[in-house]
Design a protein around this motif. Structure first.
Motif, PDB file in Angstrom:
ATOM      1  N   PRO A 121       0.816  -1.197   0.000  1.00 28.34           N
ATOM      2  CA  PRO A 121       0.000   0.000   0.000  1.00 28.34           C
ATOM      3  C   PRO A 121       0.852   1.249   0.000  1.00 28.34           C
ATOM      4  CG  PRO A 121       0.097  -0.921   2.193  1.00 28.34           C
ATOM      5  CD  PRO A 121       0.782  -1.888   1.281  1.00 28.34           C
ATOM      6  N   TRP A 129      -3.002  -4.941   6.392  1.00 22.54           N
ATOM      7  CA  TRP A 129      -3.309  -4.452   5.046  1.00 22.54           C
ATOM      8  C   TRP A 129      -4.267  -5.425   4.380  1.00 22.54           C
ATOM      9  CZ3 TRP A 129      -0.323  -5.662   0.106  1.00 22.54           C
ATOM     10  CH2 TRP A 129      -0.842  -4.923  -0.971  1.00 22.54           C
ATOM     11  N   TYR A 159      -6.356  -6.046   0.824  1.00 20.26           N
ATOM     12  CA  TYR A 159      -6.408  -5.641  -0.587  1.00 20.26           C
ATOM     13  C   TYR A 159      -7.335  -6.594  -1.330  1.00 20.26           C
ATOM     14  CZ  TYR A 159      -4.847  -4.148  -5.228  1.00 20.26           C
ATOM     15  OH  TYR A 159      -4.796  -3.667  -6.506  1.00 20.26           O
ATOM     16  N   PHE A 189      -5.420   0.049   5.029  1.00 19.20           N
ATOM     17  CA  PHE A 189      -4.192  -0.066   5.803  1.00 19.20           C
ATOM     18  C   PHE A 189      -4.412   0.497   7.199  1.00 19.20           C
ATOM     19  CE2 PHE A 189      -0.238   1.945   7.322  1.00 19.20           C
ATOM     20  CZ  PHE A 189       0.572   0.826   7.385  1.00 19.20           C
TER      21      PHE A 189
END
Length: 247
Positions: free
Chosen positions: A2, A73, A75, A87
């Protein structure tokens, strides 16, 4: 990886308090490292969805205090459209008092989230906590305190909302170990604004782990987050591996 945040969280300055730890562990310093990786993939003729969830934690524990540094994190994409790029980085500490099962806590937490429409969010605060159960196989703790929230949000209609508020922070944590190899744990937070009752953050993280060895576990996790100010929420169910080492 990120994108790094525009600004990093401030270290919380906490009043020096006279504390005297309970003698349930030695005065030497103990360290712990935990890393978990999990995810889910769904692919059909009509499209595909995947989600990756990574979390790392480093802990220091002594007789009078404990300190934890955590990063996570998330995603994900659905049919090539970005759904999650979330994040979170957190620094928290506990100061143990002479009163059994009672301690003080402090927190500095930075968040940015695509799914919750958070551009930047900084939370800092402190409070008190009490452990109702504090055994090797059963832990139940409740805590309360106050946080300062400085946020940059994206509301409906792509309206940018930059604001500050003070929040109450109520947390309930439990962990149960069954026959030494099954671990069930949960942490739930409710953080309403002191200015408006309809402005709150709610977060609940649950995990069920099956220990393969002392340091390796198979883990399923269910995480729910809601930010009422952006009227956004996410529900994440993932499965994978977690690694934990004490030294």
């Amino acid at each position: 990886m990120p994108v790094k945040p525009d600004y990093f969280y401030l270290i919380l300055s906490f009043f020096l308090l006279p504390v005297n730890a309970a003698a349930q562990f030695t005065d030497s310093i103990h360290y712990s490292v935990n890393y978990a990786t999990a995810g889910s993939i769904n692919k059909t003729n009509d499209g595909q969805t995947y989600l990756l969830n990574n979390a790392a934690k480093f802990g220091i524990k002594k007789k009078a205090f404990s300190l934890n540094f955590s990063n996570s994190w998330v995603y994900g994409k659905q049919d090539r459209q970005l759904t999650n790029n979330d994040f979170s980085s957190s620094l928290d500490f506990n100061l143990y008092s002479s009163v059994p099962h009672f301690f003080y806590w402090g927190l500095a937490n930075y968040n940015t989230s695509k799914s919750l429409q958070i551009n930047n969010q900084l939370l800092t605060g402190a409070g008190v906590a009490y452990s109702i159960y504090d055994r090797k196989d059963a832990y139940l703790n409740i805590s309360d305190g106050f946080l300062f929230d400085s946020s940059d949000l994206l509301l409906k209609g792509d309206f940018r909302d930059v604001y500050q508020t003070y929040r109450n922070s109520l947390r309930v944590v439990f962990k149960f170990v069954i026959r030494e190899y099954i671990v069930l744990d949960n942490s739930t937070f409710f953080q309403p604004s002191l200015k408006r009752a309809d402005d709150y953050n709610f977060r609940s993280n649950s995990a069920l782990s099956f220990k393969v060895s002392k340091w390796l576990s198979l883990t399923t996790a269910l995480n729910y987050n809601r930010v009422s100010r952006t009227d956004r929420e996410n529900l994440l169910f993932t499965y994978g591996l977690s690694f934990e080492k004490f030294f």
